[in-house]
Design a protein around this motif. Sequence first.
Motif, short mmCIF file in Angstrom:
data_model
loop_
_atom_site.label_atom_id
_atom_site.label_comp_id
_atom_site.label_asym_id
_atom_site.label_seq_id
_atom_site.Cartn_x
_atom_site.Cartn_y
_atom_site.Cartn_z
N TYR A 4 0.79 -1.22 0.00
CA TYR A 4 0.00 0.00 0.00
C TYR A 4 0.83 1.27 0.00
O TYR A 4 1.66 1.51 0.88
CB TYR A 4 -0.94 0.01 1.21
CG TYR A 4 -1.92 1.15 1.17
CD1 TYR A 4 -2.90 1.19 0.20
CD2 TYR A 4 -1.85 2.17 2.09
CE1 TYR A 4 -3.80 2.23 0.15
CE2 TYR A 4 -2.75 3.22 2.05
CZ TYR A 4 -3.72 3.24 1.07
OH TYR A 4 -4.61 4.28 1.02
N LYS A 5 0.61 2.06 -1.04
CA LYS A 5 1.14 3.42 -1.14
C LYS A 5 -0.07 4.29 -1.47
O LYS A 5 -0.66 4.17 -2.55
CB LYS A 5 2.19 3.52 -2.23
CG LYS A 5 3.42 2.70 -1.94
CD LYS A 5 4.39 2.75 -3.10
CE LYS A 5 5.53 1.80 -2.81
NZ LYS A 5 6.36 1.59 -3.99
N ARG A 6 -0.45 5.13 -0.55
CA ARG A 6 -1.69 5.89 -0.65
C ARG A 6 -1.78 6.69 -1.95
O ARG A 6 -2.83 6.73 -2.58
CB ARG A 6 -1.83 6.80 0.56
CG ARG A 6 -3.10 7.58 0.56
CD ARG A 6 -3.36 8.31 1.82
NE ARG A 6 -2.17 8.96 2.36
CZ ARG A 6 -2.20 9.77 3.40
NH1 ARG A 6 -3.32 10.01 4.02
NH2 ARG A 6 -1.10 10.32 3.84
N GLU A 7 -0.70 7.32 -2.37
CA GLU A 7 -0.76 8.19 -3.54
C GLU A 7 -1.04 7.46 -4.85
O GLU A 7 -1.47 8.07 -5.82
CB GLU A 7 0.52 9.02 -3.67
CG GLU A 7 1.79 8.23 -3.83
CD GLU A 7 2.37 7.70 -2.53
OE1 GLU A 7 3.37 6.96 -2.59
OE2 GLU A 7 1.83 7.99 -1.44
N GLN A 8 -0.80 6.15 -4.92
CA GLN A 8 -1.08 5.42 -6.15
C GLN A 8 -2.20 4.41 -6.00
O GLN A 8 -2.46 3.64 -6.92
CB GLN A 8 0.18 4.78 -6.71
CG GLN A 8 0.75 3.66 -5.86
CD GLN A 8 2.08 3.19 -6.42
OE1 GLN A 8 2.90 3.98 -6.83
NE2 GLN A 8 2.28 1.89 -6.45
N ALA A 9 -2.89 4.42 -4.88
CA ALA A 9 -3.97 3.46 -4.63
C ALA A 9 -5.17 3.75 -5.52
O ALA A 9 -5.68 4.86 -5.56
CB ALA A 9 -4.39 3.51 -3.17
N THR A 30 -12.59 8.55 -4.01
CA THR A 30 -12.97 9.88 -3.56
C THR A 30 -12.14 10.38 -2.39
O THR A 30 -11.82 11.55 -2.34
CB THR A 30 -14.46 9.91 -3.16
OG1 THR A 30 -14.68 8.92 -2.16
CG2 THR A 30 -15.33 9.63 -4.37
N ALA A 31 -11.80 9.52 -1.48
CA ALA A 31 -11.06 9.96 -0.29
C ALA A 31 -9.85 9.07 -0.08
O ALA A 31 -9.91 7.88 -0.26
CB ALA A 31 -11.96 9.90 0.94
N MET A 32 -8.77 9.69 0.29
CA MET A 32 -7.55 8.93 0.59
C MET A 32 -7.64 8.42 2.02
O MET A 32 -8.07 9.14 2.91
CB MET A 32 -6.32 9.79 0.42
CG MET A 32 -6.08 10.17 -1.02
SD MET A 32 -6.02 8.70 -2.03
CE MET A 32 -4.56 9.01 -2.95
#
Length: 100
Positions: free
Chosen positions: A14-19, A24-26
């Motif tokens: 998991y890498k939030r910026e490429q998920a 709609t929401a990180m």
Amino acid sequence: MLYDNPQALLLCHYKREQALCHRTAMRDTPRLDHYVPRCGNIVRTDHHATALRDRADTLDKQATHVPQPISERLRDHADRLRGIADTHDRTRITLKDTTP
């Protein structure tokens, strides 16, 4: 952080910026129930590739016992699973590949 998704036969690095599971929401964790096949966070092991082929074999067996429109869909899905496993085999990184 790695998250296991046994239903999809994959791990999420998991890498939030490429998920792609968050539209709609990180969030700080992945939505394993909304995985997107083209997500860059997907990681598969050799075990996952084997399990994908086993699942494909099961679908092919099921296809022999159902009417044609359904059997075609099952066989198509089995072919896609085998394709994912084959891609893993061609693109995997092994310990041998990482040592100088």
